[in-house]
Design a protein around this motif. Structure first.
Motif, PDB file in Angstrom:
ATOM      1  N   PRO A  14       0.793  -1.190  -0.072  1.00 27.55           N
ATOM      2  CA  PRO A  14       0.061   0.061   0.113  1.00 27.55           C
ATOM      3  C   PRO A  14       0.936   1.157   0.151  1.00 27.55           C
ATOM      4  CG  PRO A  14       0.031  -0.800   2.311  1.00 27.55           C
ATOM      5  CD  PRO A  14       0.917  -1.882   1.343  1.00 27.55           C
ATOM      6  N   ILE A  15       1.510   1.453  -1.104  1.00 28.85           N
ATOM      7  CA  ILE A  15       2.151   2.848  -1.468  1.00 28.85           C
ATOM      8  C   ILE A  15       1.321   3.884  -1.675  1.00 28.85           C
ATOM      9  CG2 ILE A  15       4.011   4.119  -2.633  1.00 28.85           C
ATOM     10  CD1 ILE A  15       5.681   1.422  -2.850  1.00 28.85           C
ATOM     11  N   PRO A  16       1.309   4.943  -0.891  1.00 28.90           N
ATOM     12  CA  PRO A  16       0.069   6.058  -1.409  1.00 28.90           C
ATOM     13  C   PRO A  16       0.295   6.631  -2.704  1.00 28.90           C
ATOM     14  CG  PRO A  16       1.001   6.394   0.934  1.00 28.90           C
ATOM     15  CD  PRO A  16       1.753   5.375   0.251  1.00 28.90           C
ATOM     16  N   ALA A  17      -0.725   6.585  -3.515  1.00 32.21           N
ATOM     17  CA  ALA A  17      -0.513   7.069  -4.823  1.00 32.21           C
ATOM     18  C   ALA A  17      -0.451   8.492  -4.987  1.00 32.21           C
ATOM     19  CB  ALA A  17      -1.928   6.573  -5.582  1.00 32.21           C
ATOM     20  N   ASP A  18      -0.839   9.290  -4.037  1.00 31.17           N
ATOM     21  CA  ASP A  18      -0.392  10.636  -4.059  1.00 31.17           C
ATOM     22  C   ASP A  18       0.776  11.201  -3.729  1.00 31.17           C
ATOM     23  OD1 ASP A  18      -0.768  10.015  -1.426  1.00 31.17           O
ATOM     24  OD2 ASP A  18      -2.242  11.761  -0.865  1.00 31.17           O
ATOM     25  N   ALA A 102       0.465  -6.094   5.191  1.00 29.73           N
ATOM     26  CA  ALA A 102       0.040  -4.850   4.817  1.00 29.73           C
ATOM     27  C   ALA A 102      -0.386  -4.985   3.399  1.00 29.73           C
ATOM     28  CB  ALA A 102       1.278  -3.539   5.073  1.00 29.73           C
ATOM     29  N   ARG A 103      -1.720  -4.600   3.167  1.00 28.37           N
ATOM     30  CA  ARG A 103      -2.343  -4.919   1.678  1.00 28.37           C
ATOM     31  C   ARG A 103      -3.059  -3.499   1.402  1.00 28.37           C
ATOM     32  NH1 ARG A 103      -1.816  -9.910  -1.124  1.00 28.37           N
ATOM     33  NH2 ARG A 103      -0.458 -11.144   0.331  1.00 28.37           N
ATOM     34  N   GLN A 104      -2.743  -3.177   0.266  1.00 29.05           N
ATOM     35  CA  GLN A 104      -3.745  -1.643  -0.375  1.00 29.05           C
ATOM     36  C   GLN A 104      -5.051  -2.012  -0.402  1.00 29.05           C
ATOM     37  OE1 GLN A 104      -2.350  -0.856  -4.451  1.00 29.05           O
ATOM     38  NE2 GLN A 104      -2.833  -2.836  -5.336  1.00 29.05           N
ATOM     39  N   SER A 105      -5.728  -1.111  -0.211  1.00 30.93           N
ATOM     40  CA  SER A 105      -7.315  -1.246   0.162  1.00 30.93           C
ATOM     41  C   SER A 105      -7.793  -1.406  -1.372  1.00 30.93           C
ATOM     42  CB  SER A 105      -7.757  -0.144   0.753  1.00 30.93           C
ATOM     43  OG  SER A 105      -9.400  -0.165   0.584  1.00 30.93           O
ATOM     44  N   THR A 106      -8.585  -2.427  -1.936  1.00 29.95           N
ATOM     45  CA  THR A 106      -9.004  -2.340  -3.291  1.00 29.95           C
ATOM     46  C   THR A 106     -10.457  -2.640  -3.281  1.00 29.95           C
ATOM     47  OG1 THR A 106      -8.764  -4.761  -3.475  1.00 29.95           O
ATOM     48  CG2 THR A 106      -7.154  -3.308  -4.178  1.00 29.95           C
ATOM     49  N   SER A 108     -14.630  -1.568  -1.297  1.00 31.11           N
ATOM     50  CA  SER A 108     -15.543  -0.565  -1.082  1.00 31.11           C
ATOM     51  C   SER A 108     -15.564  -0.472   0.608  1.00 31.11           C
ATOM     52  CB  SER A 108     -16.939  -0.798  -1.455  1.00 31.11           C
ATOM     53  OG  SER A 108     -17.338  -2.026  -1.149  1.00 31.11           O
ATOM     54  N   GLU A 109     -16.307   0.240   1.161  1.00 35.68           N
ATOM     55  CA  GLU A 109     -16.407   0.248   2.643  1.00 35.68           C
ATOM     56  C   GLU A 109     -17.129  -0.841   3.328  1.00 35.68           C
ATOM     57  OE1 GLU A 109     -18.804   3.803   3.625  1.00 35.68           O
ATOM     58  OE2 GLU A 109     -17.344   5.264   2.709  1.00 35.68           O
ATOM     59  N   ASP A 110     -17.623  -1.855   2.554  1.00 35.47           N
ATOM     60  CA  ASP A 110     -18.217  -2.871   2.906  1.00 35.47           C
ATOM     61  C   ASP A 110     -17.243  -4.228   3.025  1.00 35.47           C
ATOM     62  OD1 ASP A 110     -18.330  -3.373   0.403  1.00 35.47           O
ATOM     63  OD2 ASP A 110     -20.594  -3.706   0.294  1.00 35.47           O
ATOM     64  N   GLY A 111     -16.077  -3.845   2.481  1.00 33.61           N
ATOM     65  CA  GLY A 111     -15.054  -5.057   2.466  1.00 33.61           C
ATOM     66  C   GLY A 111     -15.053  -5.817   1.136  1.00 33.61           C
ATOM     67  N   ARG A 112     -15.765  -5.349   0.168  1.00 34.94           N
ATOM     68  CA  ARG A 112     -15.883  -6.057  -1.291  1.00 34.94           C
ATOM     69  C   ARG A 112     -14.506  -5.533  -2.030  1.00 34.94           C
ATOM     70  NH1 ARG A 112     -21.949  -5.462  -2.859  1.00 34.94           N
ATOM     71  NH2 ARG A 112     -21.101  -3.394  -2.973  1.00 34.94           N
ATOM     72  N   GLN A 113     -14.074  -6.391  -2.918  1.00 35.93           N
ATOM     73  CA  GLN A 113     -12.953  -5.815  -3.622  1.00 35.93           C
ATOM     74  C   GLN A 113     -13.449  -5.107  -4.875  1.00 35.93           C
ATOM     75  OE1 GLN A 113      -9.983  -8.952  -4.453  1.00 35.93           O
ATOM     76  NE2 GLN A 113      -9.483  -8.939  -2.263  1.00 35.93           N
ATOM     77  N   ASP A 114     -12.527  -4.231  -5.363  1.00 35.98           N
ATOM     78  CA  ASP A 114     -12.989  -3.506  -6.638  1.00 35.98           C
ATOM     79  C   ASP A 114     -13.132  -4.469  -7.831  1.00 35.98           C
ATOM     80  OD1 ASP A 114     -13.529  -1.130  -5.177  1.00 35.98           O
ATOM     81  OD2 ASP A 114     -11.379  -0.451  -5.792  1.00 35.98           O
ATOM     82  N   ASP A 115     -12.211  -5.354  -7.758  1.00 34.70           N
ATOM     83  CA  ASP A 115     -12.185  -6.233  -9.112  1.00 34.70           C
ATOM     84  C   ASP A 115     -13.026  -7.294  -9.192  1.00 34.70           C
ATOM     85  OD1 ASP A 115     -10.782  -7.372  -7.241  1.00 34.70           O
ATOM     86  OD2 ASP A 115      -9.034  -7.776  -8.159  1.00 34.70           O
ATOM     87  N   ALA A 116     -13.879  -7.382  -7.880  1.00 37.71           N
ATOM     88  CA  ALA A 116     -14.594  -8.485  -7.810  1.00 37.71           C
ATOM     89  C   ALA A 116     -16.128  -8.113  -8.415  1.00 37.71           C
ATOM     90  CB  ALA A 116     -15.233  -8.887  -6.450  1.00 37.71           C
ATOM     91  N   PRO A 117     -16.885  -9.050  -9.147  1.00 39.97           N
ATOM     92  CA  PRO A 117     -17.884  -8.734  -9.860  1.00 39.97           C
ATOM     93  C   PRO A 117     -19.086  -8.201  -9.033  1.00 39.97           C
ATOM     94  CG  PRO A 117     -17.587 -11.089  -9.590  1.00 39.97           C
ATOM     95  CD  PRO A 117     -16.517 -10.560  -9.083  1.00 39.97           C
TER      96      PRO A 117
END
Length: 208
Positions: A14-18, A102-106, A108-117
């Motif tokens: 989780p390296i900050p993108a900004d 340590a993992r980057q957050s991928t 939403s707030e409810d814990g689902r991954q962005d790349d999951a359908p």
């Protein structure tokens, strides 16, 4: 070299993108992962070696290592493994352990991954507009409005000259006259008349 450690550094750290130095931190972390074990521990490449890997200056490598430690991505490790491999004390580099947990957050707030359908993709889409029926089989389609002329049903009742029979030729009506002209005059002055009993429609008094 550990595939697990390198995969974490490449895809999950989780390296900050900004951060302006984000790319510098990433390449420094990959250089460390190249010397870590499968659990991310006991990475102790020399600064000179990391300079060769990253093409960065000594100060930039040292600054990046401090930043990675401040971000909680690496921690100082046990020096006994290093000491067992490097006898000269003045040439012993710092030992680092990569924090693979340590993992980057991928998600939403409810814990689902962005790349999951998305669950909405698995649900049948409801068609837009008025539904013809409900789940209970009740028809809810609105009835056709007859306020518009084009929606009104055609009348089955005969109307107009086209539905009447031709002139009989024995009354005072001439070809092409309206149906109201199918009369027989009862006086010479043509002031009184009666509908023709042979060719006038019933609504005008004829027998048809």
């Amino acid at each position: 070299m550990s595939i697990e450690a390198i995969n974490w550094a490449l895809n999950h750290a989780p390296i900050p993108a900004d951060r302006k130095d984000g790319s510098t931190l990433a390449i420094t972390l990959i250089a460390l992962a190249n010397h870590a074990g499968p659990d991310g521990r006991d990475a102790f490449p020399s600064v000179e070696r990391m300079m060769r890997y990253t093409r960065l200056s000594r100060r930039t490598v040292q600054r990046s290592l401090r930043s990675l430690e401040e971000l909680g991505l690496v921690r100082k490790g046990n020096t006994r493994v290093r000491d067992a491999h490097i006898e000269e004390a003045n040439s012993r580099p710092q030992v680092y352990n990569l924090v693979l947990s340590a993992r980057q957050s991928t998600g939403s707030e409810d814990g689902r991954q962005d790349d999951a359908p998305s669950t909405s993709e698995g649900r049948q889409q409801r068609p837009l507009g008025a539904s013809a029926s409900t789940g209970r089989g009740v028809n809810t389609t609105p009835e056709t409005s007859f306020n518009r002329p084009r929606n009104r049903p055609l009348s089955s009742a005969p109307a107009g000259p086209s539905t009447a029979q031709p002139e009989c030729g024995q009354c005072d009506a001439r070809p092409g006259d309206p149906i109201s002209a199918r009369v027989i005059w009862t006086d010479i002055d043509h002031t009184n008349s009666t509908p023709c009993p042979r060719c006038a429609p019933r609504r005008f008094g004829g027998t048809r």
